[in-house]
Motif scaffolding. Structure first.
Motif, PDB file in Angstrom:
ATOM      1  N   ASN A  26       0.632  -1.189  -0.002  1.00 39.60           N
ATOM      2  CA  ASN A  26       0.020  -0.086   0.169  1.00 39.60           C
ATOM      3  C   ASN A  26       0.933   1.237   0.168  1.00 39.60           C
ATOM      4  OD1 ASN A  26       0.320   0.901   3.040  1.00 39.60           O
ATOM      5  ND2 ASN A  26       0.126  -1.331   2.946  1.00 39.60           N
ATOM      6  N   PRO A  27       0.307   2.455  -0.250  1.00 43.95           N
ATOM      7  CA  PRO A  27       1.304   3.615  -0.324  1.00 43.95           C
ATOM      8  C   PRO A  27       2.082   3.696   0.925  1.00 43.95           C
ATOM      9  CG  PRO A  27      -0.979   4.037  -1.459  1.00 43.95           C
ATOM     10  CD  PRO A  27      -0.969   2.656  -0.902  1.00 43.95           C
ATOM     11  N   LEU A  45       3.073  -1.305  -6.603  1.00 46.52           N
ATOM     12  CA  LEU A  45       1.938  -0.315  -6.486  1.00 46.52           C
ATOM     13  C   LEU A  45       1.440   0.364  -7.711  1.00 46.52           C
ATOM     14  CD1 LEU A  45       3.254   1.567  -3.352  1.00 46.52           C
ATOM     15  CD2 LEU A  45       1.403   0.079  -3.255  1.00 46.52           C
ATOM     16  N   TYR A  46       2.295   0.507  -8.834  1.00 49.90           N
ATOM     17  CA  TYR A  46       1.904   1.136  -9.864  1.00 49.90           C
ATOM     18  C   TYR A  46       1.002   0.322 -10.873  1.00 49.90           C
ATOM     19  CZ  TYR A  46       2.984   5.136 -12.819  1.00 49.90           C
ATOM     20  OH  TYR A  46       2.802   6.279 -13.616  1.00 49.90           O
ATOM     21  N   MET A 105       2.827   9.727  -0.432  1.00 45.75           N
ATOM     22  CA  MET A 105       4.028   9.060   0.009  1.00 45.75           C
ATOM     23  C   MET A 105       4.839   8.485  -1.254  1.00 45.75           C
ATOM     24  SD  MET A 105       3.773   8.764   3.287  1.00 45.75           S
ATOM     25  CE  MET A 105       5.051   7.745   3.302  1.00 45.75           C
ATOM     26  N   PHE A 106       4.065   8.634  -2.478  1.00 44.93           N
ATOM     27  CA  PHE A 106       4.723   8.347  -4.001  1.00 44.93           C
ATOM     28  C   PHE A 106       5.919   9.494  -3.978  1.00 44.93           C
ATOM     29  CE2 PHE A 106       1.187   5.844  -4.639  1.00 44.93           C
ATOM     30  CZ  PHE A 106       1.504   4.695  -5.307  1.00 44.93           C
ATOM     31  N   ILE A 107       5.680  10.514  -3.528  1.00 42.31           N
ATOM     32  CA  ILE A 107       6.766  11.769  -3.495  1.00 42.31           C
ATOM     33  C   ILE A 107       8.021  11.512  -2.638  1.00 42.31           C
ATOM     34  CG2 ILE A 107       6.880  14.125  -3.844  1.00 42.31           C
ATOM     35  CD1 ILE A 107       3.686  14.431  -3.887  1.00 42.31           C
ATOM     36  N   PHE A 167      16.323  11.305  -9.876  1.00 40.89           N
ATOM     37  CA  PHE A 167      15.379  11.020  -8.907  1.00 40.89           C
ATOM     38  C   PHE A 167      14.533  12.257  -8.617  1.00 40.89           C
ATOM     39  CE2 PHE A 167      18.312   7.463  -8.264  1.00 40.89           C
ATOM     40  CZ  PHE A 167      17.463   6.280  -8.246  1.00 40.89           C
ATOM     41  N   PHE A 168      15.188  13.431  -8.444  1.00 39.64           N
ATOM     42  CA  PHE A 168      14.326  14.610  -8.313  1.00 39.64           C
ATOM     43  C   PHE A 168      13.465  14.907  -9.507  1.00 39.64           C
ATOM     44  CE2 PHE A 168      13.970  19.210  -9.303  1.00 39.64           C
ATOM     45  CZ  PHE A 168      13.259  19.581  -8.481  1.00 39.64           C
ATOM     46  N   PHE A 169      13.717  14.663 -10.665  1.00 41.49           N
ATOM     47  CA  PHE A 169      12.779  14.615 -11.764  1.00 41.49           C
ATOM     48  C   PHE A 169      11.587  13.634 -11.427  1.00 41.49           C
ATOM     49  CE2 PHE A 169      16.261  16.824 -14.315  1.00 41.49           C
ATOM     50  CZ  PHE A 169      15.974  18.098 -13.945  1.00 41.49           C
ATOM     51  N   MET A 170      11.709  12.486 -11.156  1.00 38.18           N
ATOM     52  CA  MET A 170      10.738  11.536 -10.861  1.00 38.18           C
ATOM     53  C   MET A 170       9.620  11.995  -9.850  1.00 38.18           C
ATOM     54  SD  MET A 170      12.794   7.965 -10.809  1.00 38.18           S
ATOM     55  CE  MET A 170      11.497   7.004 -10.048  1.00 38.18           C
ATOM     56  N   ALA A 171      10.417  12.552  -8.706  1.00 34.34           N
ATOM     57  CA  ALA A 171       9.369  13.133  -7.641  1.00 34.34           C
ATOM     58  C   ALA A 171       8.710  14.331  -8.073  1.00 34.34           C
ATOM     59  CB  ALA A 171      10.393  13.779  -6.421  1.00 34.34           C
TER      60      ALA A 171
END
Length: 578
Positions: free
Chosen positions: A339-340, A383-384, A403-405, A429-433
């Protein structure tokens, strides 16, 4: 009427019209054989002894304790009213000291719920020792194995002291945080009275420490960052927020420690919960936040490595337990319990890596970063995909989705802290967030209409972590856009924390609803026969319809192959019959 008048005549009617009112007063010994002669003669041999006739079976669901309700009129021949258990959960734990047992007449005050089952080292014998002496004498005369319908040689087991399966939480609870009991489920504690404060104090309260601790780090970064110097932020804000976070962490830790001392069984129930088990990482993460955000006026040049060891040791021990369950499979494998909030069990590795870089142990930081990244990939993909076995993700959005961020933002900060620069890996990873952040912001309307919970504090630190990563990115790429982005995200996270702080104070001191009864820990270990899921046949029918739709959507080649297989099977059966 025949249903209200007890039949005392042994004859006078045919066998087909002979009826006996089982609620009638006991007849004299000499009239009993003749009254029961007839088609009901077989039941007379299996009637319980007089000692058992005064009892009606009332089972304390899920606790393994057989509670016998005394029939008020069983002894003197009166027609005592036997009461059925309502499906409200309130009568599963109530045991009266009066002669009426569980069933009391309207207007008679009942004793409160029996909360001793969640006390530390609570056993069946300890609970029975609290029973009134008169009830204990009756229990001694009754064969519990016969009443429960079990064999006499079957050992007694207390299901309360066993782990509740993860699937049971999904079946009995609903909501993104699995904190609401379904309508057809019973619970072990009463719903209509206020529980003791320690039982209502959940592990999610440490989320307040996460929100305040991350805010202390953010204000310290805004005051010291060259890219945000135009804001002229005073360091005193960092000091005030940090002191407030320390006070809240100390108060929360003391309160939860008292809960561990007095209600350890409730702690075990929270640990078995597939969502709340991830919140057991929050005390260590909150303590590491305070160590990282230590104000410059108090902070030494380099933190002592013992600080890292003290805070990371419980985190690492818990990871061995949780990650081992994910790896070994079973009922708590990741595809079942993901879960998230599972990101909380991963983000602690990156926070520990940042703290390791602060104490000068870069290799230890790299070790934790590798562990966190390997498990983050697995959790993110699980989760995705929204696997069919995963029942925790609801269709509607909820603050838990923030929580995904947290994890990619913390990963970028940890990489920059270990290697000393916000390089290409940290920016990736910053761009993903940042993308996940924007995907949630554009759907902000879907976050409305949810009941406030103190666990929401745990979902504020992902926004603060993204703001910290944006500040670091503005330092690496100084321009108007990066500074505006860092300012906007920092303002948004601070606003959310301020609103939550005001809402928490209102629920605590004005509305007095901050700590409602924690129904999630009081579910039964097994679903009872009477608590069947509604529309069972409809669910099976819908499953058949879905199978037909899935079969119809097959490719033409697979459809032809399935048809030929069915035809060949039919031919084989015909040949066998011939």
């Amino acid at each position: 009427m025949a249903g209200t008048e007890p039949s005392s005549s042994p004859t006078g009617h045919g066998h087909g019209h002979h009826a006996v009112d089982i609620r009638a007063a006991p007849q004299p010994e000499e009239a009993r054989p003749s009254a029961m002669s007839g088609p009901l003669s077989l039941r007379s041999d299996r009637r319980p002894p007089p000692a058992q006739r005064a009892f009606s079976r009332q089972v304390s669901l899920g606790s393994g304790v057989a509670v016998m309700g005394i029939d008020r009129g069983g002894r003197n021949g009166g027609r005592g009213g036997q009461r059925a258990l309502p499906r409200s959960g309130k009568s599963l734990s109530v045991l009266n000291n009066h002669s009426g047992g569980l069933g009391q007449a309207d207007g008679v005050a009942r004793r409160g719920g029996d909360f001793s089952m969640f006390r530390t080292k609570s056993t069946l014998s300890k609970q029975n020792s609290l029973l009134p002496s008169r009830i204990k004498e009756e229990l001694d005369d009754v064969d519990l194995a016969h009443v429960e319908g079990q064999s006499a040689g079957k050992p007694d087991v207390d299901p309360l002291n066993k782990s509740v399966p993860a699937g049971r939480y999904f079946a009995a609870l609903r909501g993104p945080e699995l904190d609401e009991v379904r309508d057809y489920e019973d619970i072990l504690l009463p719903k209509d009275e206020v529980w003791p404060f320690l039982l209502r104090f959940p592990i999610g309260c440490f989320g307040v420490c996460l929100g305040l601790g991350s805010q202390a780090i953010l204000w310290g970064a805004l005051a010291a960052s060259p890219a945000m110097r135009f804001l002229r932020v005073t360091p005193m804000i960092n000091v005030v927020v940090w002191l407030l976070a320390v006070a809240v962490l100390v108060a929360t830790s003391i309160t939860y420690a008292l809960k561990c001392v007095f209600y350890f069984e409730a702690i075990r129930r929270e640990f078995f919960h597939p969502v709340r088990v991830n919140f057991f990482f929050t005390p260590s993460i909150a303590a590491m936040f305070l160590a990282i955000g230590l104000p410059r006026a108090f902070a030494p040049a380099t933190l002592h490595p013992a600080v890292w060891c003290v805070f990371v040791a419980p985190l690492f021990a818990l990871e061995l337990k949780i990650y081992g369950q994910w790896l070994s499979g079973g009922k708590r494998r990741l595809c079942k319990v993901a879960n998230p909030s599972s990101h909380l069990s991963v983000v602690g590795n990156f926070v520990g890596a940042i703290l390791a870089a602060r104490v000068g142990w870069e290799e230890a930081g790299k070790f934790l970063w590798a562990i966190g990244m390997s498990h983050y990939i697995v959790v993110f993909v699980t989760l995705y995909q929204r696997l069919p076995t995963n029942e925790a993700l609801p269709m509607e959005l909820h603050p838990v989705y923030s929580m995904f961020i947290a994890t990619p933002s913390a990963a970028s900060l940890a990489w920059a802290a270990i290697y000393g620069s916000f390089d290409a890996v940290a920016r990736t990873f910053f761009f993903m967030a940042l993308f996940l952040y924007m995907s949630l912001v554009v759907r902000i309307n879907f976050f409305r209409g949810f009941r406030f919970s103190i666990a929401w504090w745990s979902y504020t630190f992902p926004m603060t972590t993204a703001s910290l990563a944006t500040v670091k990115y503005a330092e690496a790429v100084p321009c108007f856009m990066t500074r505006a982005l860092a300012l906007s995200l920092s303002l948004m996270s601070t606003t959310i924390v301020s609103l939550l702080l005001v809402s928490t104070l209102l629920h605590a001191f004005v509305w007095r609803s901050l700590f409602p009864n924690d129904l999630a820990i009081a579910i039964t270990k097994d679903r009872q026969n009477g608590a069947a899921r509604p529309h069972g046949k409809g669910r099976k029918a819908s499953k058949r319809v879905n199978d037909i739709k899935r079969w119809a959507k097959q490719a033409p080649l697979s459809l032809v192959s399935s048809i030929t297989k069915s035809n060949s099977a039919d031919k084989d059966e015909e040949e066998k019959t011939d």
